[in-house]
Design an enzyme around this catalytic site. Structure first.
Site, PDB file in Angstrom:
ATOM      1  N   ASP A  15      34.991 -37.243 -39.867  1.00 17.84           N
ATOM      2  CA  ASP A  15      34.891 -38.413 -38.994  1.00 17.84           C
ATOM      3  C   ASP A  15      36.316 -38.757 -38.571  1.00 17.84           C
ATOM      4  O   ASP A  15      37.289 -38.258 -39.164  1.00 17.84           O
ATOM      5  CB  ASP A  15      34.264 -39.586 -39.789  1.00 17.84           C
ATOM      6  CG  ASP A  15      34.209 -40.878 -38.984  1.00 17.84           C
ATOM      7  OD1 ASP A  15      33.964 -40.814 -37.766  1.00 17.84           O
ATOM      8  OD2 ASP A  15      34.424 -41.956 -39.569  1.00 17.84           O
ATOM      9  N   SER A  16      36.429 -39.634 -37.596  1.00 15.33           N
ATOM     10  CA  SER A  16      37.755 -40.121 -37.208  1.00 15.33           C
ATOM     11  C   SER A  16      38.384 -40.924 -38.346  1.00 15.33           C
ATOM     12  O   SER A  16      39.537 -41.320 -38.251  1.00 15.33           O
ATOM     13  CB  SER A  16      37.644 -40.993 -35.969  1.00 15.33           C
ATOM     14  OG  SER A  16      36.850 -42.122 -36.258  1.00 15.33           O
ATOM     15  N   TYR A  47      39.103 -43.031 -32.403  1.00 15.42           N
ATOM     16  CA  TYR A  47      38.798 -42.055 -31.347  1.00 15.42           C
ATOM     17  C   TYR A  47      38.089 -42.743 -30.169  1.00 15.42           C
ATOM     18  O   TYR A  47      38.012 -42.185 -29.093  1.00 15.42           O
ATOM     19  CB  TYR A  47      37.840 -40.981 -31.876  1.00 15.42           C
ATOM     20  CG  TYR A  47      38.439 -39.844 -32.680  1.00 15.42           C
ATOM     21  CD1 TYR A  47      39.611 -39.973 -33.406  1.00 15.42           C
ATOM     22  CD2 TYR A  47      37.781 -38.616 -32.721  1.00 15.42           C
ATOM     23  CE1 TYR A  47      40.111 -38.909 -34.158  1.00 15.42           C
ATOM     24  CE2 TYR A  47      38.271 -37.549 -33.461  1.00 15.42           C
ATOM     25  CZ  TYR A  47      39.430 -37.687 -34.179  1.00 15.42           C
ATOM     26  OH  TYR A  47      39.905 -36.638 -34.911  1.00 15.42           O
ATOM     27  N   GLY A  48      37.524 -43.911 -30.436  1.00 16.95           N
ATOM     28  CA  GLY A  48      36.611 -44.566 -29.490  1.00 16.95           C
ATOM     29  C   GLY A  48      37.189 -44.790 -28.106  1.00 16.95           C
ATOM     30  O   GLY A  48      36.476 -44.797 -27.120  1.00 16.95           O
ATOM     31  N   CYS A  78      30.336 -38.881 -36.930  1.00 18.47           N
ATOM     32  CA  CYS A  78      30.991 -39.785 -35.985  1.00 18.47           C
ATOM     33  C   CYS A  78      30.194 -39.768 -34.690  1.00 18.47           C
ATOM     34  O   CYS A  78      30.006 -38.700 -34.085  1.00 18.47           O
ATOM     35  CB  CYS A  78      32.413 -39.290 -35.736  1.00 18.47           C
ATOM     36  SG  CYS A  78      33.289 -40.197 -34.460  1.00 18.47           S
ATOM     37  N   ASN A  79      29.714 -40.921 -34.286  1.00 18.14           N
ATOM     38  CA  ASN A  79      28.925 -40.995 -33.048  1.00 18.14           C
ATOM     39  C   ASN A  79      29.760 -40.615 -31.834  1.00 18.14           C
ATOM     40  O   ASN A  79      29.275 -39.970 -30.902  1.00 18.14           O
ATOM     41  CB  ASN A  79      28.397 -42.421 -32.840  1.00 18.14           C
ATOM     42  CG  ASN A  79      27.390 -42.802 -33.898  1.00 18.14           C
ATOM     43  OD1 ASN A  79      27.749 -43.048 -35.040  1.00 18.14           O
ATOM     44  ND2 ASN A  79      26.124 -42.853 -33.523  1.00 18.14           N
ATOM     45  N   THR A  80      31.016 -41.042 -31.853  1.00 17.46           N
ATOM     46  CA  THR A  80      31.879 -40.809 -30.693  1.00 17.46           C
ATOM     47  C   THR A  80      32.112 -39.315 -30.480  1.00 17.46           C
ATOM     48  O   THR A  80      31.960 -38.800 -29.367  1.00 17.46           O
ATOM     49  CB  THR A  80      33.227 -41.533 -30.917  1.00 17.46           C
ATOM     50  OG1 THR A  80      32.950 -42.907 -31.213  1.00 17.46           O
ATOM     51  CG2 THR A  80      34.109 -41.441 -29.701  1.00 17.46           C
ATOM     52  N   GLU A 156      39.089 -49.588 -41.053  1.00 20.80           N
ATOM     53  CA  GLU A 156      40.106 -48.658 -41.567  1.00 20.80           C
ATOM     54  C   GLU A 156      41.176 -49.382 -42.389  1.00 20.80           C
ATOM     55  O   GLU A 156      41.739 -48.825 -43.321  1.00 20.80           O
ATOM     56  CB  GLU A 156      40.773 -47.909 -40.403  1.00 20.80           C
ATOM     57  CG  GLU A 156      39.921 -46.808 -39.805  1.00 20.80           C
ATOM     58  CD  GLU A 156      39.788 -45.568 -40.687  1.00 20.80           C
ATOM     59  OE1 GLU A 156      40.798 -45.103 -41.219  1.00 20.80           O
ATOM     60  OE2 GLU A 156      38.646 -45.075 -40.833  1.00 20.80           O
ATOM     61  N   CYS A 188      27.855 -46.595 -34.721  1.00 23.81           N
ATOM     62  CA  CYS A 188      29.164 -46.070 -35.115  1.00 23.81           C
ATOM     63  C   CYS A 188      29.166 -46.032 -36.635  1.00 23.81           C
ATOM     64  O   CYS A 188      28.736 -46.999 -37.281  1.00 23.81           O
ATOM     65  CB  CYS A 188      30.262 -47.001 -34.599  1.00 23.81           C
ATOM     66  SG  CYS A 188      31.881 -46.708 -35.315  1.00 23.81           S
ATOM     67  N   THR A 189      29.639 -44.936 -37.206  1.00 22.31           N
ATOM     68  CA  THR A 189      29.517 -44.798 -38.663  1.00 22.31           C
ATOM     69  C   THR A 189      30.455 -45.728 -39.441  1.00 22.31           C
ATOM     70  O   THR A 189      30.310 -45.871 -40.652  1.00 22.31           O
ATOM     71  CB  THR A 189      29.747 -43.339 -39.099  1.00 22.31           C
ATOM     72  OG1 THR A 189      30.975 -42.873 -38.536  1.00 22.31           O
ATOM     73  CG2 THR A 189      28.606 -42.455 -38.638  1.00 22.31           C
ATOM     74  N   HIS A 190      31.410 -46.342 -38.755  1.00 22.46           N
ATOM     75  CA  HIS A 190      32.234 -47.331 -39.467  1.00 22.46           C
ATOM     76  C   HIS A 190      31.483 -48.650 -39.689  1.00 22.46           C
ATOM     77  O   HIS A 190      31.838 -49.425 -40.567  1.00 22.46           O
ATOM     78  CB  HIS A 190      33.512 -47.635 -38.673  1.00 22.46           C
ATOM     79  CG  HIS A 190      34.599 -46.620 -38.855  1.00 22.46           C
ATOM     80  ND1 HIS A 190      34.535 -45.365 -38.306  1.00 22.46           N
ATOM     81  CD2 HIS A 190      35.773 -46.670 -39.544  1.00 22.46           C
ATOM     82  CE1 HIS A 190      35.632 -44.695 -38.621  1.00 22.46           C
ATOM     83  NE2 HIS A 190      36.401 -45.465 -39.374  1.00 22.46           N
TER      84      HIS A 190
HETATM   85  N1  DGL Z   1      33.073 -43.509 -36.912  1.00 26.37           N
HETATM   86  C1  DGL Z   1      33.355 -43.316 -35.516  1.00 26.37           C
HETATM   87  C2  DGL Z   1      32.042 -43.352 -34.708  1.00 26.37           C
HETATM   88  O1  DGL Z   1      30.976 -43.242 -35.290  1.00 26.37           O
HETATM   89  C3  DGL Z   1      34.431 -44.245 -35.059  1.00 26.37           C
HETATM   90  C4  DGL Z   1      35.016 -43.905 -33.725  1.00 26.37           C
HETATM   91  C5  DGL Z   1      36.450 -44.306 -33.554  1.00 26.37           C
HETATM   92  O2  DGL Z   1      37.317 -43.749 -34.235  1.00 26.37           O
HETATM   93  O3  DGL Z   1      36.694 -45.158 -32.678  1.00 26.37           O
HETATM   94  O4  DGL Z   1      32.027 -43.459 -33.510  1.00 26.37           O
END
Ligand code: DGL
Length: 268
Positions: A15-16, A47-48, A78-80, A156, A188-190
């Protein structure tokens, strides 16, 4: 697709940042004998708001790192990254990939008001997956789309229960509730790390849909389809890496694993 059938190789998850640990937790529940290698690219998070090319290039480095570690399947937790890049990766690499899907279908089935909210990054909303899932499952249901600017950064930093998190969530969620949304998709997984604060802000009045368990179930299905389920009921091996700061990451990993964890800090 042809894969090397190494049952004992680890599942790779990346993931990011630490968000994908929600997926790791569910994968462990369903597949307790599987070894797992997890890479948190926290050094490059978020990453978003990055461009498609930046995301492709960073995610490629993550994947190649996991392939060097002999991973037999890769979960893009990570969804993104899934939204922007999974199609390219599926055609470029031989290993099976599992990605995150926006959980609109279960949300559309559970809402009573026929109004649902979804919180995700901008890049996730712009991706093909979201548009397709939306067209397929939002039938007759009104969907309020809200980018969660700033939330990933707070998670984070370990500030998921802070005043800043409360303020942002209020700003994003109260308007959709006022419009009648009774169900919220975490895109989003966060965001599962913000669940407690979301419950506070929404006064437990929305159903929260978190797709991590569905992703774990899909991981098990695909491993089984490729005959890659671990045959070893002994001790699974866990290797954790971060491109960010070790100390904060260790807290998240220890929480996700229910035991103290050590991480290796790497550069990609
Ligand atoms: N966990 C990432 C997701 O699901 C976060 C994306 C990011 O880093 O902005 O999209």
């Amino acid at each position: 697709m042809q894969v090397n059938p190494r049952h004992e190789s680890p599942i790779g998850i990346f993931d990011s940042g630490v968000g994908g640990l929600c997926v790791l937790k569910e994968v462990r529940k369903l597949l307790p004998f599987e070894s797992i290698t997890y890479l948190a690219d926290s050094g490059n998070c978020p990453y978003g708001s990055k461009t498609k090319d930046e995301i492709l290039s960073l995610a490629r480095k993550n994947i190649e790192f996991l392939l060097e570690k002999d991973c037999k399947l890769i979960v893009i937790a990570c969804n993104t990254i899934t939204a922007v890049a999974i199609d390219s990766f599926r055609s470029d690499y031989r290993v099976p990939f599992i990605g995150m899907e926006p959980a609109l279908k279960p949300a559309a089935l559970q809402t009573r008001t026929k109004k649902i909210g979804i919180l995700a990054t901008e890049n996730t909303f712009n991706g093909r997956h979201f548009k397709q899932t939306f067209e397929k499952h939002a039938n007759g249901v009104e969907v309020f789309v809200q980018p969660g600017y700033g939330l990933v950064e707070l998670v984070e930093q370990g500030e998921q229960n802070s005043e800043a998190a409360r303020r942002l969530l209020e700003k994003y969620l109260v308007p959709m509730m006022e419009k009648g949304a009774d169900t919220l998709v975490l895109g989003c997984t966060h965001y599962p790390f913000l669940k407690k604060m979301i419950e506070t802000v929404t006064q437990n009045k929305v159903i929260i849909i978190d797709p991590c368990d569905a992703v774990a179930a899909q991981t098990r299905r695909i491993l089984s389809e490729f005959d890659l389920i671990s045959q070893d009921a002994g001790n699974p091996r866990f290797h954790f890496f971060t491109t960010g700061e070790k100390e904060m990451a260790e807290k998240f990993f220890s929480f996700a694993m229910d035991s103290p964890c050590e991480l290796e800090q790497i550069k990609i």
